[in-house]
Write a protein that holds these residues in place. Structure first.
Motif, PDB file in Angstrom:
ATOM      1  N   VAL A   1       0.844  -1.196   0.000  1.00 13.47           N
ATOM      2  CA  VAL A   1       0.000   0.000   0.000  1.00 13.47           C
ATOM      3  C   VAL A   1       0.883   1.251   0.000  1.00 13.47           C
ATOM      4  N   ASP A   2       0.466   2.274  -0.756  1.00 12.45           N
ATOM      5  CA  ASP A   2       1.193   3.542  -0.801  1.00 12.45           C
ATOM      6  C   ASP A   2       0.568   4.593   0.101  1.00 12.45           C
ATOM      7  N   LEU A   3      -0.767   4.565   0.192  1.00 13.89           N
ATOM      8  CA  LEU A   3      -1.496   5.646   0.859  1.00 13.89           C
ATOM      9  C   LEU A   3      -2.610   5.068   1.721  1.00 13.89           C
ATOM     10  N   ALA A   4      -2.757   5.590   2.926  1.00 13.46           N
ATOM     11  CA  ALA A   4      -3.876   5.208   3.799  1.00 13.46           C
ATOM     12  C   ALA A   4      -4.869   6.359   3.861  1.00 13.46           C
ATOM     13  N   VAL A   5      -6.129   6.049   3.579  1.00 14.83           N
ATOM     14  CA  VAL A   5      -7.208   7.030   3.724  1.00 14.83           C
ATOM     15  C   VAL A   5      -7.991   6.642   4.970  1.00 14.83           C
ATOM     16  N   LEU A   6      -7.854   7.435   6.020  1.00 12.42           N
ATOM     17  CA  LEU A   6      -8.557   7.163   7.270  1.00 12.42           C
ATOM     18  C   LEU A   6      -9.894   7.884   7.225  1.00 12.42           C
ATOM     19  N   VAL A   7     -10.962   7.100   7.166  1.00 14.32           N
ATOM     20  CA  VAL A   7     -12.311   7.632   6.974  1.00 14.32           C
ATOM     21  C   VAL A   7     -13.013   7.704   8.327  1.00 14.32           C
ATOM     22  N   PHE A   8     -13.372   8.919   8.730  1.00 14.95           N
ATOM     23  CA  PHE A   8     -14.062   9.145   9.997  1.00 14.95           C
ATOM     24  C   PHE A   8     -15.232  10.082   9.756  1.00 14.95           C
ATOM     25  N   SER A   9     -16.370   9.753  10.351  1.00 15.89           N
ATOM     26  CA  SER A   9     -17.555  10.586  10.175  1.00 15.89           C
ATOM     27  C   SER A   9     -17.596  11.689  11.227  1.00 15.89           C
ATOM     28  N   VAL A  10     -18.227  12.791  10.864  1.00 16.48           N
ATOM     29  CA  VAL A  10     -18.386  13.891  11.825  1.00 16.48           C
ATOM     30  C   VAL A  10     -19.632  13.697  12.691  1.00 16.48           C
ATOM     31  N   ARG A  11     -20.556  12.884  12.219  1.00 18.64           N
ATOM     32  CA  ARG A  11     -21.772  12.537  12.964  1.00 18.64           C
ATOM     33  C   ARG A  11     -22.169  11.097  12.606  1.00 18.64           C
ATOM     34  N   GLU A  12     -22.829  10.453  13.574  1.00 20.40           N
ATOM     35  CA  GLU A  12     -23.430   9.124  13.364  1.00 20.40           C
ATOM     36  C   GLU A  12     -22.479   8.104  12.738  1.00 20.40           C
ATOM     37  N   PRO A  13     -21.459   7.617  13.407  1.00 21.98           N
ATOM     38  CA  PRO A  13     -21.095   7.929  14.792  1.00 21.98           C
ATOM     39  C   PRO A  13     -20.296   9.226  14.887  1.00 21.98           C
ATOM     40  N   ASP A  14     -20.360   9.847  16.057  1.00 21.44           N
ATOM     41  CA  ASP A  14     -19.629  11.089  16.279  1.00 21.44           C
ATOM     42  C   ASP A  14     -18.129  10.857  16.165  1.00 21.44           C
ATOM     43  N   LEU A  15     -17.431  11.918  15.805  1.00 23.02           N
ATOM     44  CA  LEU A  15     -15.993  11.855  15.608  1.00 23.02           C
ATOM     45  C   LEU A  15     -15.274  11.406  16.879  1.00 23.02           C
ATOM     46  N   ASN A  16     -14.411  10.419  16.737  1.00 17.67           N
ATOM     47  CA  ASN A  16     -13.665   9.842  17.856  1.00 17.67           C
ATOM     48  C   ASN A  16     -12.181  10.124  17.634  1.00 17.67           C
ATOM     49  N   LEU A  17     -11.657  11.183  18.271  1.00 13.54           N
ATOM     50  CA  LEU A  17     -10.269  11.576  18.040  1.00 13.54           C
ATOM     51  C   LEU A  17      -9.272  10.562  18.606  1.00 13.54           C
ATOM     52  N   GLN A  18      -9.655   9.892  19.689  1.00 10.60           N
ATOM     53  CA  GLN A  18      -8.746   8.893  20.253  1.00 10.60           C
ATOM     54  C   GLN A  18      -8.542   7.748  19.259  1.00 10.60           C
ATOM     55  N   LEU A  19      -9.634   7.293  18.650  1.00 10.93           N
ATOM     56  CA  LEU A  19      -9.532   6.216  17.670  1.00 10.93           C
ATOM     57  C   LEU A  19      -8.781   6.688  16.425  1.00 10.93           C
ATOM     58  N   LEU A  20      -9.019   7.925  16.015  1.00 12.91           N
ATOM     59  CA  LEU A  20      -8.289   8.488  14.872  1.00 12.91           C
ATOM     60  C   LEU A  20      -6.789   8.481  15.152  1.00 12.91           C
ATOM     61  N   ASP A  21      -6.390   8.911  16.348  1.00 14.60           N
ATOM     62  CA  ASP A  21      -4.965   8.911  16.697  1.00 14.60           C
ATOM     63  C   ASP A  21      -4.395   7.502  16.757  1.00 14.60           C
ATOM     64  N   LYS A  22      -5.219   6.548  17.179  1.00 15.54           N
ATOM     65  CA  LYS A  22      -4.753   5.159  17.232  1.00 15.54           C
ATOM     66  C   LYS A  22      -4.498   4.637  15.814  1.00 15.54           C
ATOM     67  N   PHE A  23      -5.397   4.934  14.886  1.00 19.48           N
ATOM     68  CA  PHE A  23      -5.183   4.558  13.492  1.00 19.48           C
ATOM     69  C   PHE A  23      -3.928   5.233  12.940  1.00 19.48           C
TER      70      PHE A  23
ATOM     71  N   ILE B   1      -1.770   2.145  -4.834  1.00 14.28           N
ATOM     72  CA  ILE B   1      -2.664   1.306  -4.043  1.00 14.28           C
ATOM     73  C   ILE B   1      -2.949   2.044  -2.747  1.00 14.28           C
ATOM     74  N   SER B   2      -4.215   2.259  -2.470  1.00 18.17           N
ATOM     75  CA  SER B   2      -4.628   2.964  -1.259  1.00 18.17           C
ATOM     76  C   SER B   2      -5.489   2.038  -0.417  1.00 18.17           C
ATOM     77  N   VAL B   3      -5.458   2.252   0.870  1.00 22.10           N
ATOM     78  CA  VAL B   3      -6.315   1.481   1.767  1.00 22.10           C
ATOM     79  C   VAL B   3      -7.280   2.436   2.448  1.00 22.10           C
ATOM     80  N   PHE B   4      -8.560   2.069   2.434  1.00 21.93           N
ATOM     81  CA  PHE B   4      -9.587   2.818   3.156  1.00 21.93           C
ATOM     82  C   PHE B   4      -9.800   2.117   4.479  1.00 21.93           C
ATOM     83  N   SER B   5      -9.658   2.814   5.566  1.00 25.94           N
ATOM     84  CA  SER B   5      -9.876   2.184   6.852  1.00 25.94           C
ATOM     85  C   SER B   5     -10.474   3.195   7.803  1.00 25.94           C
TER      86      SER B   5
END
Length: 298
Positions: free
Chosen positions: A77-99, A165-169
């Motif tokens: 993989v060359d690029l990671a796209v970390l997909v997080f919603s702003v609502r439903e579920p609400d944004l989780n910064l701790q999980l974002l930092d873990k990713f 090659i990108s990964v969506f996670s």
């Protein structure tokens, strides 16, 4: 291209590029020697294979990988796209930092993609989009704001994904499948409503698969994860995965500083002075303690 139930779906290369069209994938099994060695072919692997009598194939050799992720299990993989919603579920910064820790450890480029921007319309309170853009762009991450319903951010993301090659996670239910359906017309990945009681979505993606993009490149659609562990990461490596720590860590008084209690720690001084975001430093300390606890148990 895909790994499912012990089968590996392989696309032959033509002039260094995967053959186009869905009908070209060859269903393969892996040779038993891989299991003995504790090695598993991963989606994204370049492999050598041979045909079998029944029209299928067998994976003979896995070529050297330039990158490898544990969760999700994808190679090259060359690029990671970390997909997080702003609502439903609400944004989780701790999980974002873990990713982000896992992606930094893997040495990949990263894009943070915020989905469901349309759910913020008319909402009261702090704007999570502005918060994330301010915090993470200052650290050096690209932040793309999107809405699958409105088509927002699709062109910018398509351009960023070209030729690699990108990964969506990201967390379950944040809209990865909806976003991919926007990027690849006719894909029609299964999507799922959010459980309002649990605040997260069902896992609509149950295997890893490379999806060919119309503009070139591949995206790995992966199962969502609401929990990650640090078993593949050493305690001493954690601070290097917080890129804003680097310039301060070089000036710490003690070599191998944990940035938690040592005198003369420049990272801790920077956090106390507001030069490192409070949430980032707090999450670093939480992750460090989590890793130490796991190490004691194992």
């Amino acid at each position: 291209m895909k790994a499912l139930s012990g089968y590996y779906y392989v696309k032959p290369l033509e002039n260094g590029m995967a053959a186009s069209g869905d009908g070209d994938a060859i269903q393969c099994r892996a040779r038993g020697i891989f299991k003995k060695k504790g090695v598993t072919p991963l989606v994204g692997d370049h492999i050598l294979y041979s045909h079998t009598e029944n029209g299928e194939g067998v994976v003979d050799e896995i070529l050297p990988r330039r990158s490898e992720l544990i969760r999700p299990p994808v190679a090259n993989v060359d690029l990671a796209v970390l997909v997080f919603s702003v609502r439903e579920p609400d944004l989780n910064l701790q999980l974002l930092d873990k990713f982000l820790v896992h992606i930094e450890h893997a040495g990949l480029d990263t894009v943070i993609c915020l989905t469901k921007q349309d759910l913020l319309e008319g909402g009261a309170g702090e704007d999570p989009v502005a918060l994330v853009q301010s915090l993470y762009e200052n650290i050096g991450y690209q932040v793309i704001v999107s809405s699958s319903r409105l088509g927002l951010g699709t062109e910018l993301l398509t351009e960023r994904l070209k030729g690699q090659i990108s990964v969506f996670s990201g967390q379950s239910g944040v809209g990865k499948s909806s976003l991919l359906n926007r990027l690849v017309p006719g894909l029609e990945l299964e999507t799922s409503a959010i459980s309002m009681r649990l605040g997260r979505g069902k896992h609509t993606t149950r295997h890893v698969e490379l999806i060919e993009l119309p503009g070139g490149g591949f995206v790995a659609d992966t199962p969502g994860f609401s929990q990650l562990d640090f078993l593949e990461l050493g305690v001493e490596e954690l601070s290097t995965c917080f890129r804003e720590f680097a310039s301060y860590a070089e000036a710490c008084k003690f070599r191998g500083c944990s940035h938690t209690h040592e005198p003369g720690c420049k990272v801790r001084e920077a956090a106390e002075a507001g030069k490192i975001a409070a949430s980032r430093y707090e999450h670093y300390v939480q992750f460090l303690n989590e890793m130490k606890d796991k190490k004691r148990r194992y």
